[in-house]
Enzyme design. Structure first.
Site, PDB file in Angstrom:
ATOM      1  N   GLY B  18       0.838  -1.207   0.000  1.00  0.00           N
ATOM      2  CA  GLY B  18       0.000   0.000   0.000  1.00  0.00           C
ATOM      3  C   GLY B  18       0.869   1.252   0.000  1.00  0.00           C
ATOM      4  O   GLY B  18       2.080   1.184   0.233  1.00  0.00           O
ATOM      5  N   LYS B  43      -0.216 -10.432  -3.705  1.00  0.00           N
ATOM      6  CA  LYS B  43       0.988  -9.789  -4.256  1.00  0.00           C
ATOM      7  C   LYS B  43       2.246 -10.607  -3.965  1.00  0.00           C
ATOM      8  O   LYS B  43       3.366 -10.117  -4.148  1.00  0.00           O
ATOM      9  CB  LYS B  43       1.151  -8.375  -3.664  1.00  0.00           C
ATOM     10  CG  LYS B  43      -0.015  -7.404  -3.956  1.00  0.00           C
ATOM     11  CD  LYS B  43       0.156  -6.722  -5.305  1.00  0.00           C
ATOM     12  CE  LYS B  43      -1.047  -5.881  -5.687  1.00  0.00           C
ATOM     13  NZ  LYS B  43      -1.175  -4.638  -4.916  1.00  0.00           N
ATOM     14  N   THR B  97      -2.820   1.301  11.843  1.00  0.00           N
ATOM     15  CA  THR B  97      -4.117   1.657  11.254  1.00  0.00           C
ATOM     16  C   THR B  97      -5.024   2.451  12.192  1.00  0.00           C
ATOM     17  O   THR B  97      -5.240   2.061  13.330  1.00  0.00           O
ATOM     18  CB  THR B  97      -4.859   0.372  10.834  1.00  0.00           C
ATOM     19  OG1 THR B  97      -3.976  -0.405  10.038  1.00  0.00           O
ATOM     20  CG2 THR B  97      -6.135   0.689  10.062  1.00  0.00           C
ATOM     21  N   GLU B  98      -5.588   3.539  11.674  1.00  0.00           N
ATOM     22  CA  GLU B  98      -6.581   4.324  12.412  1.00  0.00           C
ATOM     23  C   GLU B  98      -7.955   4.018  11.839  1.00  0.00           C
ATOM     24  O   GLU B  98      -8.106   3.832  10.639  1.00  0.00           O
ATOM     25  CB  GLU B  98      -6.278   5.825  12.256  1.00  0.00           C
ATOM     26  CG  GLU B  98      -7.357   6.694  12.884  1.00  0.00           C
ATOM     27  CD  GLU B  98      -7.027   8.175  12.969  1.00  0.00           C
ATOM     28  OE1 GLU B  98      -6.029   8.600  12.361  1.00  0.00           O
ATOM     29  OE2 GLU B  98      -7.769   8.899  13.641  1.00  0.00           O
ATOM     30  N   GLU B 209      -4.166  11.949  27.636  1.00  0.00           N
ATOM     31  CA  GLU B 209      -5.174  12.850  27.081  1.00  0.00           C
ATOM     32  C   GLU B 209      -6.542  12.477  27.612  1.00  0.00           C
ATOM     33  O   GLU B 209      -6.688  11.484  28.333  1.00  0.00           O
ATOM     34  CB  GLU B 209      -5.146  12.813  25.548  1.00  0.00           C
ATOM     35  CG  GLU B 209      -5.527  11.462  24.956  1.00  0.00           C
ATOM     36  CD  GLU B 209      -5.327  11.402  23.442  1.00  0.00           C
ATOM     37  OE1 GLU B 209      -4.395  12.028  22.913  1.00  0.00           O
ATOM     38  OE2 GLU B 209      -6.110  10.697  22.788  1.00  0.00           O
ATOM     39  N   HIS B 246      -9.056  11.692  18.032  1.00  0.00           N
ATOM     40  CA  HIS B 246      -8.899  10.271  18.360  1.00  0.00           C
ATOM     41  C   HIS B 246     -10.247   9.700  18.788  1.00  0.00           C
ATOM     42  O   HIS B 246     -10.953  10.322  19.579  1.00  0.00           O
ATOM     43  CB  HIS B 246      -7.935  10.087  19.543  1.00  0.00           C
ATOM     44  CG  HIS B 246      -6.509  10.356  19.205  1.00  0.00           C
ATOM     45  ND1 HIS B 246      -5.601  10.741  20.161  1.00  0.00           N
ATOM     46  CD2 HIS B 246      -5.832  10.313  18.037  1.00  0.00           C
ATOM     47  CE1 HIS B 246      -4.417  10.908  19.583  1.00  0.00           C
ATOM     48  NE2 HIS B 246      -4.538  10.660  18.293  1.00  0.00           N
TER      49      HIS B 246
END
Lengths: 368, 290
Positions: B18, B43, B97-98, B209, B246
């Protein structure tokens, strides 16, 4: 994404969870017609906020005339800033007992948790605070699903006289939660009536990360939040006058905190995401500068995936149209190129988040 | 030297063909990471940056030993990528990954618990031990070898803090991003335990956070640590009920405000810095002096 009560109830219907007969209307004529069929009705404002009842967004009416009057009043209302565009006309069902049933994600246990309380009709937070002993919680193993004995325990804690009926509803609600990628599904109140147990209200919140595999129509409202989201960015409007554009959520929060620390008030949170390119930075400036009360803008980019020269190009593109002063901090990938490009345009550059935050607050003070 | 990874760690890249996978593989190779190959279904047999590409993790393991894998697979397939790595006994799985659905992550966590794999992330920048190895996407030039352990829920804010430390002559043993999702693998406490045992780490900077209680959950352990911990918690200006970028950064049902976390830390006697430059000041102060 929050669903409206009527949307959540449509889903309940598919899963055979009992709900009152109802009709969704967006004009008063529909209200009268619906009330004619059902006689004793409740008219409920459909808005994405709690406290509808207290705000006068729920009314009981008998007959079409009364229903029309209430619908006219509620359809013209705005509840906590949300205009009421639709009302649900529901057959009135007298609750003999009001209970609470909800499923959410326990972040600490990292699994679904079902909460049940024989006392419902009020906020679960209030029950938790005032009488925590009245809430039964059961954690569900996400790979095993809900066990019969768990549903039975919960059902017994709700109402020992209606255990089989409640087990059925609890298991169906868990299916709703799983199948629809819910962050929260809640029935409050879950009512016992003379004709059985029924969900009088319904609340559902869907995981935004799962919307691509779910089929929920997104409501368009033209808000800056929505425009940002469609451009792959994250925007939250706030009360202040300093516009903020940052790449990355943590750095964006830190930037807002720094602005506040130096005595300014942020107008928004804006995460342009790691990897933002020229177009995205330009779009971000368009969105942030169109926020009301924005008098200055701080741009804070720490380039990793985002390249500073690309960000600079995006800023320069929109510069001629922009009437608001900028303070910019660019660090990381291609920093030297990016800074040189902006300096040519006489833009004020800061060396760190703190310097930029201080700079943008001073700018506001000197303009007053 | 540092935690979890070293210069010999053999790394497999899942999603190597990717755009981001390929770009970051190149950056990791430049950093000195021992990349042994990559996986992209369909691939197999090709190459990316001269590294062999396989159709599956299992096929990769037939050709080379692997200690860690890093996942750049799109969100809708990322959980599957993690399952594949777990089933193949990969010791350390770093998921960049998000946007993975939280229900997928709950299933991953339940599965992970029964295995011996460790998951870092998802939605994280990965892990870097300066001068040795980097698994993830932290920018290469900001790091400097040293004795401060950094652990954070954020990406770019981690870069800012690591960069600030480096520019002030303070190097890092290892910098770790645990990720910004509500359900993730490795926790603050897991990383703190490793830093406590690592002889190269003399003090730890913890960056938290809003949202959840992972900061509060680490207080008991921090109190027992022999090494000083300097914390920095962001999101003081965040309104309740809104997701701040987030997925996990949300004050929900009144739980998870920055102020609560700061007060809990201060009450426990843990240093709380108000800005990145204050972190530097605290690190340089005795007895934390580097």
């Amino acid at each position: 994404m929050k669903l409206y009560e009527y949307e959540a109830k449509e889903i309940f219907l598919k899963y055979d969870i009992p709900i009152p007969k109802s009709s969704l209307v967006s004009d008063i004529y529909g209200a009268g017609e619906a009330a004619q069929k059902m006689k004793d009705v409740v008219i409920k404002a459909q808005v994405h906020t709690g406290g509808r009842g207290k705000a006068g967004g729920i009314a009981r009416a008998s007959g079409p005339l009364e229903a029309n009057n209430s619908a006219r009043r509620i359809l013209g209302m705005s509840i906590k800033g949300f205009p009421v565009k639709k009302v649900l006309i529901e057959e009135y069902r007298e609750p003999l007992k009001e209970m609470y049933l909800g499923i959410t994600i326990d972040r600490k246990a990292k699994c679904p948790v079902i909460m049940a309380s024989p006392q419902g009709g009020i906020d679960i937070e209030d029950i938790a605070k005032n009488s925590p002993e009245k809430i039964t919680t059961v954690h569900i193993h996400p790979l095993a699903g809900i066990h019969e004995y768990q549903a039975r325990m919960l059902a017994k804690s709700l109402d020992r006289n209606n255990i089989p009926e409640l087990i059925d509803i609890i298991k169906k609600l868990y299916r709703v939660f799983i199948d629809n990628d819910c962050q929260l599904v809640e029935i409050n109140p879950l009512a016992q009536t003379k004709d059985g147990i029924i969900a009088l209200d319904a609340k559902m919140v869907i995981d935004d990360n799962a919307l691509s595999r779910q089929d929920f129509p997104e409501e368009e409202n033209g808000s800056l939040e929505e425009i940002a989201r469609k451009n792959g960015m994250s925007y939250v409007g706030l009360d202040g006058d300093i516009g903020c554009i940052v790449n990355g959520a943590g750095l964006a929060m830190a930037t807002l905190d720094m602005v506040k620390y130096y005595g300014g008030t942020p107008a928004n949170f804006m995460d342009v995401r790691a990897g933002a390119n020229e177009e995205q930075v330009k779009k971000a400036l368009e969105i942030v500068s169109s926020g009301k009360n924005v008098k200055s803008i701080i741009i804070n980019i720490f380039g990793g995936l985002t390249k500073c020269d690309e960000a600079a190009r995006g800023i320069i593109d929109i510069l001629p149209e922009l009437k608001i002063p900028l303070v910019i901090r660019l660090s990381g990938t291609n920093e030297t190129e990016g800074r040189a490009m902006l300096e040519k345009h006489g833009i004020r550059l800061a060396a760190s988040t703190e310097e930029a935050a201080k700079g943008v607050v001073e700018l506001g003070n000197s303009n007053q | 030297m540092g935690i979890l990874i070293n210069k010999d760690t053999r790394v497999l890249v899942q999603g190597i063909t990717g755009h981001e996978g390929s770009l970051q593989t190149e950056q990791m190779i430049d950093f000195g990471t021992n990349i042994v190959g990559g996986v992209t279904p369909g691939k197999g047999g090709s190459e990316v940056h001269k590294k062999p590409v396989f159709d599956s993790v299992k096929e990769a393991l037939g050709e080379t030993d692997v200690d860690a894998s890093v996942i750049f697979v799109p969100p809708q397939f990322a959980a599957d990528g993690i399952f594949e790595a777990i089933d193949n006994g990969i010791e350390l799985i770093v998921c960049i990954t998000e946007g993975i659905p939280v229900h997928d992550m709950m299933r991953v966590w339940a599965y992970l618990k029964t295995s011996s794999s460790r998951l870092l992330g998802p939605n994280c920048p990965g892990i870097t031990t300066p001068g040795a190895s980097k698994i993830g996407i932290m920018p290469n030039p900001i790091h400097r070898p040293g004795n401060i352990g950094v652990v954070s829920r954020s990406g770019t804010l981690t870069y800012e803090i690591v960069d600030t430390l480096s520019k002030n002559g303070i190097g890092q043993s290892t910098s770790v991003g645990i990720g910004g999702d509500p359900v993730n693998g490795t926790s603050f406490v897991d990383v703190l335990e490793l830093f406590e045992e690592d002889p190269e780490t003399h003090a730890v900077v913890l960056v938290g956070e809003i949202g959840g209680t992972v900061e509060e959950d680490s207080i008991e352990f921090i109190k027992q640590m022999s090494k000083p911990v300097i914390s920095y918690i962001v999101g003081v200006s965040a309104p309740p009920g809104k997701t701040m970028g987030h997925a996990g950064a949300i004050i929900s049902m009144g739980v998870g405000t920055a102020l609560e976390k700061i007060q809990a830390f201060e009450k426990a006697g843990i240093t709380v810095a108000k800005s990145p430059s204050e972190i530097v000041r605290h690190v340089k102060l005795p007895p934390y002096k580097v």
